[in-house]
Design a protein around this motif. Sequence first.
Motif, PDB file in Angstrom:
ATOM      1  N   VAL A 189       0.869  -1.186   0.000  1.00 18.14           N
ATOM      2  CA  VAL A 189       0.000   0.000   0.000  1.00 18.14           C
ATOM      3  C   VAL A 189       0.900   1.229   0.000  1.00 18.14           C
ATOM      4  O   VAL A 189       2.112   1.131   0.201  1.00 18.14           O
ATOM      5  N   ARG A 194       0.027   3.633   5.131  1.00 15.84           N
ATOM      6  CA  ARG A 194      -0.028   2.321   5.762  1.00 15.84           C
ATOM      7  C   ARG A 194      -0.401   2.441   7.234  1.00 15.84           C
ATOM      8  O   ARG A 194       0.187   3.224   7.984  1.00 15.84           O
ATOM      9  N   GLY A 195      -1.398   1.656   7.674  1.00 15.25           N
ATOM     10  CA  GLY A 195      -1.800   1.633   9.064  1.00 15.25           C
ATOM     11  C   GLY A 195      -2.790   2.708   9.425  1.00 15.25           C
ATOM     12  O   GLY A 195      -3.238   2.782  10.557  1.00 15.25           O
ATOM     13  N   ASP A 196      -3.143   3.586   8.512  1.00  9.72           N
ATOM     14  CA  ASP A 196      -4.096   4.666   8.785  1.00  9.72           C
ATOM     15  C   ASP A 196      -5.480   4.070   8.994  1.00  9.72           C
ATOM     16  O   ASP A 196      -5.979   3.321   8.173  1.00  9.72           O
ATOM     17  N   THR A 197      -6.107   4.378  10.096  1.00 11.50           N
ATOM     18  CA  THR A 197      -7.428   3.814  10.403  1.00 11.50           C
ATOM     19  C   THR A 197      -8.535   4.855  10.326  1.00 11.50           C
ATOM     20  O   THR A 197      -9.636   4.644  10.809  1.00 11.50           O
ATOM     21  N   ALA A 205      -3.876  -0.028  -3.464  1.00  9.58           N
ATOM     22  CA  ALA A 205      -3.223  -1.194  -2.863  1.00  9.58           C
ATOM     23  C   ALA A 205      -2.890  -2.191  -3.965  1.00  9.58           C
ATOM     24  O   ALA A 205      -3.701  -2.428  -4.868  1.00  9.58           O
ATOM     25  N   ASN A 220      -4.710  -2.940   5.343  1.00 11.01           N
ATOM     26  CA  ASN A 220      -3.259  -2.970   5.476  1.00 11.01           C
ATOM     27  C   ASN A 220      -2.643  -4.161   4.759  1.00 11.01           C
ATOM     28  O   ASN A 220      -3.331  -5.097   4.340  1.00 11.01           O
ATOM     29  N   GLU A 223      -3.545  -8.325   4.646  1.00 12.09           N
ATOM     30  CA  GLU A 223      -4.974  -8.638   4.738  1.00 12.09           C
ATOM     31  C   GLU A 223      -5.497  -9.145   3.399  1.00 12.09           C
ATOM     32  O   GLU A 223      -4.949  -8.831   2.336  1.00 12.09           O
TER      33      GLU A 223
END
Length: 238
Positions: A189, A194-197, A205, A220, A223
Motif C-alpha cells: 500500500v 499504511r496503518g491509517d485507520t 493497494a 493494510n 490482509e
Amino acid sequence: MAGISTFSVYSSPSLCISYSTTSSSSLSLSFSNRSAFPVRISPRTNRFPGVYCSLSANDIKAGTNIEVDGAPWRVLEFLHVKPGKGAAFVRTKIRKYVNGSTVERTFRAGISVEEANVFKETKQFTYREGSQFVFMDLSTYEETRLNESDMGEKTRWLKEGMECSLLYWKDKVIDFELPNTVKLKVVDVDPGLRGDTVQGGSKPATVEIGAVVTVPLFVNVGEEILVDTRTGMYMNRA
C-alpha cells in the motif's frame, strides 16, 4: 460424452432444441408422429448434423446468443418497436464474443435469426507460460491454452487455481468468464498511508497478482480482500 435425450419438434416460427444427457453414446429425436432415430452429437458443440437452431426476431431478448455476419454475438439490450407507420422491428445492442466490440443492430420483426450455439465448460486456470494462459479440465486433465492478446483486460484478475468458464462456438474458444468475486491478498500500500485507520477516504493497494485496487484507508498489507472482477472494485475484507 454424448447422451440419450428425447425431443419434440413442432411447426413454429422458431426451432430451438434443448436437452438433458445421461451416460450413453447416442441420443434420439422424437417428432410428433413418435418416430425416432439415433443421432450422434458433439458434446461440446451441442449441434445436430444438418439441424440448425433458429428463432424469430420477436423472441430476441437480453442474454440471447445470435449469429450475425458469420460470428457469435450476445444481446445486451433490446427494444420491440411498433411505429405508427411501417413494419415493426427490434432494436438491439449486441456484443461480439470474439473481440468484445459492441454495436447497435436492428432486425425486422418476424424474420428468422440463427441462434449462436455457445457452449460453456468449467476449467481451472493453472499457470501462465509466456504470453499464454493455461487452463485445465479437472476431469480429463486436458489443457487449453489461450493467447494473452485474445483475452483482454480480464486477465488482470486471473489467479492460479481459479475456476473459470471457457465459452466455445463451433469447437473454438471465443471468450472466458471469471467468477464474479475473487479473494486476494494485499502485498503493498502507499507507505504514507499504511496503518491509517481514519474512516472514509481511500488509497491504492497492490494485490498478490499484481493488480492495483482502490481500498479504504483501514486496509493494510497482509490482509485479504474481496474484489468484484466485473468492475475491479473493492467489496470488503475477506
